[in-house]
Design a protein around this motif. Structure first.
Motif, short mmCIF file in Angstrom:
data_model
loop_
_atom_site.label_atom_id
_atom_site.label_comp_id
_atom_site.label_asym_id
_atom_site.label_seq_id
_atom_site.Cartn_x
_atom_site.Cartn_y
_atom_site.Cartn_z
N TRP A 116 0.81 -1.23 0.00
CA TRP A 116 0.00 0.00 0.00
C TRP A 116 0.84 1.28 0.00
CZ3 TRP A 116 -3.01 -3.80 -0.42
CH2 TRP A 116 -3.01 -4.86 0.51
N GLN A 117 2.16 1.16 0.04
CA GLN A 117 3.00 2.34 0.27
C GLN A 117 3.49 2.99 -1.03
OE1 GLN A 117 2.83 2.90 3.49
NE2 GLN A 117 1.94 0.87 3.77
N TRP A 118 2.62 3.05 -2.02
CA TRP A 118 2.99 3.65 -3.30
C TRP A 118 3.36 5.12 -3.14
CZ3 TRP A 118 3.63 0.81 -7.57
CH2 TRP A 118 2.96 -0.41 -7.68
N ASN A 119 4.28 5.58 -4.00
CA ASN A 119 4.50 7.02 -4.16
C ASN A 119 4.33 7.37 -5.63
OD1 ASN A 119 7.21 7.06 -5.58
ND2 ASN A 119 7.78 5.93 -3.72
N ALA A 120 4.23 8.65 -5.92
CA ALA A 120 3.88 9.08 -7.27
C ALA A 120 4.91 8.64 -8.30
CB ALA A 120 3.73 10.60 -7.30
N GLN A 121 6.18 8.55 -7.94
CA GLN A 121 7.22 8.14 -8.89
C GLN A 121 7.12 6.67 -9.27
OE1 GLN A 121 9.32 10.31 -10.48
NE2 GLN A 121 7.92 11.72 -9.45
#
Length: 324
Positions: A116-121
């Motif tokens: 769940w720890q997605w970031n925009a990059q």
């Protein structure tokens, strides 16, 4: 509508280590677990790859034995991991108990895990160049911070790619109310929504499946599908209802059956050239054939332990003849 075999299908979401409780020997007080690679989106990607659809998986792969297990399964199933992200957080774990009829129930260990720890990059629109369809859903759409980023991405790519969503509700981890608060947004984004009968009951309490198909909130979704296990599938395509029977098989467990259904459906539509934007060129009989193929793929998944969808070579001539 795109030419058959154009582009690929991208799947976004989680991998999960499915630890299935095994029957204990007499007088054995130890809990014995057999761990399978799982997770709804990963299961769908694996099934698509095994059926022969070019498939790209975007997930966050943890380090260690579980990450290795996930990556090996996906790669051996011909799934492209070029855009998967390496994660430092631990893997999500679920303990699955299987009843005598093969139905599975789950307990999740998911706080702070990699999925769940997605970031925009890690979720750039360019990762979806050449993609005919994006399939997303399950916990990845409701767990933050990643869920909001995935929704924004779907909004960005939907003009050039078909969007398929599978809520795959897990009330042991996320409340039904939270899912209900998101359904309007998913309906705005989706061309296809597939839900189980249990999902439909959580999202639309008190309504029979046939009534759910006509719910006002789903009116703008071209293809809405409710899977009902051995009782088959009921769906609505632009408000026309179609039903296909279930496929009777010797069931080991039902883990991953709904995910495999989604893969079978998308594989059929991909082969027929119906993915790559809005699904405007479908008709009700075409939908019926796609649903029937999906039901066959789901049934074969139930004949093996864990989420182990079939390879194309295992499908019977009957199922193969359902292809366009």
């Amino acid at each position: 509508m795109t030419p058959p075999g154009t582009g690929c299908v991208a799947v976004i979401g989680e991998n999960v280590a499915d630890a299935v409780v095994e029957p204990a020997a007499e007088n054995d007080t130890a809990l014995r677990l057999r761990v399978f690679p799982g997770g709804g989106p990963a299961n769908t990607a694996v099934a698509l790859g095994r059926l022969g659809t070019p498939t790209r998986f975007l997930g966050r792969l943890p380090q260690g034995v579980f990450g290795d297990l996930f990556a090996e399964r996906l790669q051996k199933s011909a799934v492209d991991l070029s855009f998967a992200a390496a994660a430092s957080e631990p893997a999500t774990l679920t303990i699955a108990s299987v009843a005598d009829d093969g139905q599975a129930s789950y307990v999740f260990y998911a706080a702070g895990t990699a999925d769940w720890q997605w970031n925009a990059q890690e979720l750039l629109p360019s990762h979806f160049d050449g993609v005919a369809c994006v399939h997303a859903g399950s916990l990845a759409l409701v767990m933050e911070p990643g869920g909001n980023l995935i929704e924004k991405l779907l909004d960005t790519v939907r003009e050039r790619a078909t969007v398929s969503i599978d809520p795959n509700i897990r009330t042991a981890l996320v409340s039904s109310q939270r899912y209900r608060s998101r359904i309007a947004q998913w309906c705005r984004l989706a061309d296809i929504i597939r839900m189980s009968e249990d999902d439909a009951a959580e999202l639309f309490p008190g309504l029979a499946p046939e009534d759910v198909l006509m719910a006002p909130r789903l009116a703008d979704v071209p293809l809405v599908i409710i899977t009902r296990g051995e009782r088959g599938v009921v769906a609505s395509f632009r408000q026309d209802v179609v039903e296909v029977p279930g496929v009777v098989v010797p069931t080991v467990d039902t883990i991953g059956a709904g995910d495999a259904f989604s893969a079978g459906l998308l594989h059929w539509l991909y082969q027929a050239g119906h993915l790559g934007g809005r699904i405007d060129h479908l008709d009700i009989e075409t939908v019926r054939r796609a649903l029937t193929f999906g039901a066959r793929v789901a049934a074969l998944t139930c004949t093996a332990p864990g989420a182990d969808p079939p390879w194309a070579s295992r499908l019977t001539n009957e199922a193969t003849n359902l292809l366009p």
